[in-house]
Design a protein around this motif. Sequence first.
Motif, PDB file in Angstrom:
ATOM      1  N   SER A  61       0.812  -1.224   0.000  1.00 50.56           N
ATOM      2  CA  SER A  61       0.000   0.000   0.000  1.00 50.56           C
ATOM      3  C   SER A  61       0.843   1.270   0.000  1.00 50.56           C
ATOM      4  CB  SER A  61      -0.922   0.011   1.213  1.00 50.56           C
ATOM      5  OG  SER A  61      -0.163  -0.082   2.408  1.00 50.56           O
ATOM      6  N   GLY A  62       2.168   1.123   0.039  1.00 50.52           N
ATOM      7  CA  GLY A  62       3.036   2.302   0.016  1.00 50.52           C
ATOM      8  C   GLY A  62       3.216   2.946   1.381  1.00 50.52           C
ATOM      9  N   LYS A  63       3.370   2.104   2.425  1.00 53.89           N
ATOM     10  CA  LYS A  63       3.525   2.632   3.797  1.00 53.89           C
ATOM     11  C   LYS A  63       4.804   3.470   3.946  1.00 53.89           C
ATOM     12  CE  LYS A  63       3.258  -1.216   6.181  1.00 53.89           C
ATOM     13  NZ  LYS A  63       2.846  -2.167   5.133  1.00 53.89           N
ATOM     14  N   THR A  64       5.915   2.988   3.338  1.00 57.48           N
ATOM     15  CA  THR A  64       7.188   3.697   3.504  1.00 57.48           C
ATOM     16  C   THR A  64       7.097   5.096   2.912  1.00 57.48           C
ATOM     17  OG1 THR A  64       8.377   1.589   3.395  1.00 57.48           O
ATOM     18  CG2 THR A  64       9.670   3.588   3.079  1.00 57.48           C
ATOM     19  N   LEU A  65       6.580   5.197   1.693  1.00 61.92           N
ATOM     20  CA  LEU A  65       6.459   6.507   1.052  1.00 61.92           C
ATOM     21  C   LEU A  65       5.522   7.417   1.844  1.00 61.92           C
ATOM     22  CD1 LEU A  65       7.313   8.234  -1.365  1.00 61.92           C
ATOM     23  CD2 LEU A  65       5.251   7.441  -2.529  1.00 61.92           C
ATOM     24  N   LEU A  66       4.439   6.841   2.348  1.00 63.09           N
ATOM     25  CA  LEU A  66       3.506   7.623   3.160  1.00 63.09           C
ATOM     26  C   LEU A  66       4.213   8.147   4.414  1.00 63.09           C
ATOM     27  CD1 LEU A  66       0.645   8.638   3.623  1.00 63.09           C
ATOM     28  CD2 LEU A  66       0.061   6.429   4.597  1.00 63.09           C
ATOM     29  N   GLY A  67       5.031   7.300   5.037  1.00 60.41           N
ATOM     30  CA  GLY A  67       5.809   7.711   6.207  1.00 60.41           C
ATOM     31  C   GLY A  67       6.747   8.857   5.870  1.00 60.41           C
ATOM     32  N   VAL A  68       7.396   8.767   4.709  1.00 62.12           N
ATOM     33  CA  VAL A  68       8.299   9.835   4.255  1.00 62.12           C
ATOM     34  C   VAL A  68       7.508  11.131   4.072  1.00 62.12           C
ATOM     35  CG1 VAL A  68       9.763  10.605   2.346  1.00 62.12           C
ATOM     36  CG2 VAL A  68       9.944   8.261   3.179  1.00 62.12           C
ATOM     37  N   GLY A  69       6.301  11.026   3.480  1.00 65.01           N
ATOM     38  CA  GLY A  69       5.459  12.204   3.276  1.00 65.01           C
ATOM     39  C   GLY A  69       5.065  12.867   4.588  1.00 65.01           C
ATOM     40  N   ILE A  70       4.769  12.055   5.604  1.00 64.67           N
ATOM     41  CA  ILE A  70       4.392  12.601   6.922  1.00 64.67           C
ATOM     42  C   ILE A  70       5.587  13.289   7.573  1.00 64.67           C
ATOM     43  CG2 ILE A  70       3.670  11.964   9.274  1.00 64.67           C
ATOM     44  CD1 ILE A  70       1.965   9.714   7.958  1.00 64.67           C
ATOM     45  N   ILE A  71       6.766  12.654   7.494  1.00 66.55           N
ATOM     46  CA  ILE A  71       7.988  13.261   8.058  1.00 66.55           C
ATOM     47  C   ILE A  71       8.243  14.618   7.402  1.00 66.55           C
ATOM     48  CG2 ILE A  71      10.509  13.039   8.186  1.00 66.55           C
ATOM     49  CD1 ILE A  71      10.059   9.957   8.350  1.00 66.55           C
ATOM     50  N   HIS A  72       8.126  14.659   6.087  1.00 73.27           N
ATOM     51  CA  HIS A  72       8.383  15.901   5.353  1.00 73.27           C
ATOM     52  C   HIS A  72       7.375  16.987   5.745  1.00 73.27           C
ATOM     53  CE1 HIS A  72       8.266  18.577   1.725  1.00 73.27           C
ATOM     54  NE2 HIS A  72       9.575  18.498   1.905  1.00 73.27           N
ATOM     55  N   ARG A  73       6.125  16.582   5.951  1.00 70.61           N
ATOM     56  CA  ARG A  73       5.075  17.553   6.303  1.00 70.61           C
ATOM     57  C   ARG A  73       5.320  18.157   7.689  1.00 70.61           C
ATOM     58  NH1 ARG A  73      -0.970  17.460   4.286  1.00 70.61           N
ATOM     59  NH2 ARG A  73       0.344  17.325   2.449  1.00 70.61           N
ATOM     60  N   LEU A  74       5.787  17.330   8.642  1.00 70.76           N
ATOM     61  CA  LEU A  74       5.943  17.815  10.021  1.00 70.76           C
ATOM     62  C   LEU A  74       7.222  18.622  10.241  1.00 70.76           C
ATOM     63  CD1 LEU A  74       4.639  14.725  12.029  1.00 70.76           C
ATOM     64  CD2 LEU A  74       3.468  16.896  11.634  1.00 70.76           C
ATOM     65  N   GLN A  75       8.270  18.347   9.438  1.00 70.53           N
ATOM     66  CA  GLN A  75       9.515  19.117   9.538  1.00 70.53           C
ATOM     67  C   GLN A  75      10.081  19.115  10.963  1.00 70.53           C
ATOM     68  OE1 GLN A  75      11.180  21.050   6.833  1.00 70.53           O
ATOM     69  NE2 GLN A  75       9.969  19.535   5.731  1.00 70.53           N
ATOM     70  N   LYS A  76      10.205  17.919  11.553  1.00 73.56           N
ATOM     71  CA  LYS A  76      10.767  17.799  12.903  1.00 73.56           C
ATOM     72  C   LYS A  76      11.963  16.848  12.872  1.00 73.56           C
ATOM     73  CE  LYS A  76       6.505  18.816  15.359  1.00 73.56           C
ATOM     74  NZ  LYS A  76       5.532  18.401  16.375  1.00 73.56           N
ATOM     75  N   LYS A  77      12.851  16.993  13.854  1.00 71.21           N
ATOM     76  CA  LYS A  77      13.996  16.086  13.934  1.00 71.21           C
ATOM     77  C   LYS A  77      13.462  14.685  14.222  1.00 71.21           C
ATOM     78  CE  LYS A  77      18.679  15.628  15.661  1.00 71.21           C
ATOM     79  NZ  LYS A  77      19.743  16.145  16.532  1.00 71.21           N
ATOM     80  N   THR A  78      13.814  13.728  13.352  1.00 72.01           N
ATOM     81  CA  THR A  78      13.138  12.429  13.321  1.00 72.01           C
ATOM     82  C   THR A  78      14.115  11.268  13.465  1.00 72.01           C
ATOM     83  OG1 THR A  78      11.384  13.314  11.909  1.00 72.01           O
ATOM     84  CG2 THR A  78      11.685  10.927  11.884  1.00 72.01           C
ATOM     85  N   LEU A  79      13.664  10.244  14.203  1.00 71.69           N
ATOM     86  CA  LEU A  79      14.367   8.955  14.263  1.00 71.69           C
ATOM     87  C   LEU A  79      13.420   7.892  13.723  1.00 71.69           C
ATOM     88  CD1 LEU A  79      16.746   7.120  15.218  1.00 71.69           C
ATOM     89  CD2 LEU A  79      15.541   6.900  17.404  1.00 71.69           C
ATOM     90  N   VAL A  80      13.863   7.142  12.700  1.00 68.83           N
ATOM     91  CA  VAL A  80      13.073   6.055  12.111  1.00 68.83           C
ATOM     92  C   VAL A  80      13.666   4.729  12.573  1.00 68.83           C
ATOM     93  CG1 VAL A  80      12.277   4.965   9.979  1.00 68.83           C
ATOM     94  CG2 VAL A  80      12.567   7.457  10.063  1.00 68.83           C
TER      95      VAL A  80
END
Length: 802
Positions: free
Chosen positions: A39-58
């Motif tokens: 279903s494209g979970k990884t890309l969706l996760g990338v989109g959410i990270i980009h939208r929030l613009q916060k320091k992120t740990l995956v």
Amino acid sequence: MDHLKKEQIQWRTYQARVLANVEDYLDDQSIHLIAPPGSGKTLLGVGIIHRLQKKTLVLVPSLILKEQWLTALRRYDDLLKVSDELLRPTDITVTTYQELYSKKKEEPMYFEEQRIQFLVLDEAHHLKSSWSDALLQLKMHTPQLQTLSLTATPPFDANRKEWQRYLALNGEIDEEISVSELIKEQVLAPYQDYVYLVSATAESNQKFEQFLLEQNHIVQVLCSDSEVTEYLLQQSFLQTPLEETAFIYKNFDYYLSCLFYLNEQGYTLKEEHWTVLGLDKRTAIPEQTKQSLRDLYSYLFKVQPDLEIFNYLKKKKWLYEDVLHLFPEYTLNNEYKQNIPQLKEAISHIVVKEESYLKQEFSCVIFMDRIKKEVLQGEEQEWAYGVVPTFLDLKELLQPQTELAAICGEFLLISYHIGTERYSAYRASFQNHPSYEGYYYLPLTERNKAKVLVQTTELLDQKVIQVLVGTISLLGEGWNCPAVNTVILGNRSSSYVQTQQIRGRGLRKTSEDKLTNIWHLGLVFPNIPLAEQPDLFPITRRLSYIEGINNIEELPLITTGSERFGLPQVATLEQIDTYTYQQLFIAKERKLHLETWQTALLQGTRLSMPLFLKETTETTEPINSFLSLNEQPKKGFWASLTSGELASYFSERRREKNWRKKCQQKEQLLEALSHLLREDQLIKAEDQLEVIVTSNSFRCELKTASYHNERLFVEAAKELLGEIEEPRYLLLVGENRYAIPERYGKKKQEAERFLKEVQKRLPTAATAYTKNPKGRKLLIEGRLQTLTNEKKETVIQRKIWH
């Protein structure tokens, strides 16, 4: 899609919906998304990270997924600062759960010190207790931390404690992207699950019957032990219950189990017991149940472990290591061994049938737990169950043009023809043996394993190989072969998570006419109720969480629930065989199933979660009739008069009138609940309550476009309408008792607010605080209503596409 830059991406409908709702999901500091494989979970996760613009740990569970995330992030936006080293973080850092866990002692304040604001938990179902403990501790030190949890398979069949831990880390589920939605958007292929019933051998059946007889004998002893009887009769809470109400209300389950026990011994309840219970003397005392026996003996073991009954239970292995194990489950290990020929025959039967149906379009993968390599060295094949014995059986049965292969972490078995033509680079490593004449044995090493697996997968995808037998450890999560249209679970599936992962291997869409048949093997003991089948019942329970076609209405529906499989509730040998042959016959009709899916998908746009309520007796089977809203035709007055059934006519009318009156009260309670949720802005103004009542069923649903809002309503409605457990506040409406949902039942002020809203519809309603003696008594009365009612109200939640 993963190869596109952010400017080029055409988000799918469900991905766009999630991205639009990110801020709403974060009202509890967490986003928890469920989406199937593909279903494209990884890309969706990338989109959410980009939208929030916060320091992120995956965090991910494997190195393969780590590389997948790093690639997706860099391709999405090559200006992103991305690190793959935990201790050298940048704007976005990707690492594994294992690495974080191994560094937790060195970096107990990692999130705080590195100013991590957003934590992504990929494949969140992998969070074992050790990892979840470490993450929960790190989260506690970082109260402002926000999280995103992604999974295709939440552990729905986990026990209550495990599920609460899972939610504590990941938050409540915010969105569940259904397989149906992905099939409608032509991302995944339709499918049909089948259960192949394998009759246990006469010897196995005899052993299981012996086990049941032994259990029944132990239960009889537990229900009538003279020493236990004598001990109980001396207890003051049973001798003078009115003087011991504080003890009784504190230990009510134990008290109740004592009364059941003594009642079955022929002792008559004193007047004081009826007073304590608040029941009429004419009320029938319920029979002892497994749970009440657990309540009785668990308490007795705590206060009086020297009773002789516990030595007896030790001998029977119901007590060991100083822990009671009442009603142990039947262990199937020996029975599986005894039924191995039948299980292998079932796999062969399915493969041969599917091969005859699909011919050159056949693309099948068979999943096994074990390799059983020793069979290649001459161990007896008949009683071995795994990759090698299954391969050797199929080798003799398949058509000459059907290419067969077997693969595991240790070797590949491939035909001379394919081996010579497609694996020439490994020719020096090929081995021959009489056991697998016509096939090469290629040993796999750390150097060649990945390449050989990729090559074998490509050949299966191209239908050069038609049947692949392999281990779950190699072909499970992360493995992908879009062409597969037949999946056989030859393993002993241990969980919903694993079952879903394996099923997902066959759901990738490759053509308009692809439909995948998914086969589950269930060992059945004849003439035993379905709920007591030690192998089949766990399988049907896991399948009940999976949506699929259900033909219970005039038009086909897509629903969850195991009733869609139409399994016999108590099956004879003849019924077992008939059911299995029907499954094999229906499996041929792939074109018909595709049309059925299309018809069902046209009926809706999303998977909703209605609640169904029905009165049932012990003999009633609450299956398809739960979901059906079609009324059965009833005889009218004159037809009943002429047929001499006037008494039953009036009896049925009285029952229906009482039922509708009860339902009206429940509808008013749900109206009050939905009004408060709307007032608190937990659901939207346009989210409307829908209630449908028939002469024998009650269905309620929140009509909303928001999964989050619907789940919130459903959980509260289940607390309100379901069996009363331990609420802080009770709602009293005449003689009826209801639990005030926890959201409004934690504080007195909120409980009073809930009551005021109810009183607008039911003016005589009142509340009771259950933590004092008076309230405790009312709580007990509410719980006894359920036990003593001839008809039990059962609440079932289903997911339905509409």
